[in-house]
Design an enzyme around this catalytic site. Structure first.
Site, PDB file in Angstrom:
ATOM      1  NE  ARG A  94      22.330  25.099 -26.364  1.00  0.00           N
ATOM      2  CZ  ARG A  94      21.777  26.143 -25.759  1.00  0.00           C
ATOM      3  NH1 ARG A  94      21.610  27.272 -26.392  1.00  0.00           N
ATOM      4  NH2 ARG A  94      21.409  26.068 -24.506  1.00  0.00           N
ATOM      5  CD  GLU A  97      24.967  28.883 -28.201  1.00  0.00           C
ATOM      6  OE1 GLU A  97      25.288  29.623 -27.268  1.00  0.00           O
ATOM      7  OE2 GLU A  97      24.446  27.747 -28.042  1.00  0.00           O
ATOM      8  CB  SER A 120      28.861  23.715 -53.124  1.00  0.00           C
ATOM      9  OG  SER A 120      27.609  23.366 -53.683  1.00  0.00           O
TER      10      SER A 120
END
Length: 159
Positions: A94, A97, A120
């Protein structure tokens, strides 16, 4: 020799000895996964996956597995740890995703608000909380806090 990365370490080494012992105890019992699953009241495929270190096993089932195999529950308690499943782990999947879906939008906003720069990952902070919202739902809050790093302009433009 190339050192192992984190995923290889976790997948190959975490509980590998314990999993071998568990498989040996199952073999010694003469039970197949279907028979063992029936005796402890779980799905045979789920149980086989647990024997590969890919499932979290509630403590009550760790005890049932040990009892059914005739071994000490100390030999099955490791199954109660949440396994690392690589990129197939539901939480990690997830997160990938989210970045796949929202990453381009986040990049655009960083450039709009911060100019020609990146975030960064070295000068970086991360925090995670689980909170309850007004409707009683639990929400995951993830905060990335990375220093804004302008691209270097070394040499002749365009570099």
């Amino acid at each position: 020799m190339t050192p192992m990365n984190n995923e290889e370490y976790l997948l190959k080494l975490q509980f590998s000895d314990e999993l071998k012992e568990l498989e040996a105890a199952k073999k010694a019992s003469g039970l197949n996964f279907e028979q063992l699953a029936e005796k402890i009241g779980v799905n045979k495929v789920w149980l086989a996956s647990a024997f590969k270190g890919q499932q979290w096993v509630p403590e009550e089932y760790c005890i049932k597995i040990a009892k059914t195999l005739g071994i000490s529950s100390e030999k099955t308690v490791f199954l109660n740890n949440h396994p690392y499943k690589g990129n197939t782990d539901p939480i990690l999947y997830r997160l990938h995703e989210v970045l796949d879906t929202y990453g381009p939008a986040i990049k655009d906003i960083i450039h709009e608000q911060g100019g020609n720069a990146i975030m960064s990952a070295i000068d970086f902070g991360l925090d995670v909380d689980v909170i309850e919202d007004a409707e009683g739902n639990h929400r995951v809050i993830i905060k990335f806090d990375g220093k804004l790093l302008p691209y270097a302009k070394k040499g002749k433009y365009p570099w």
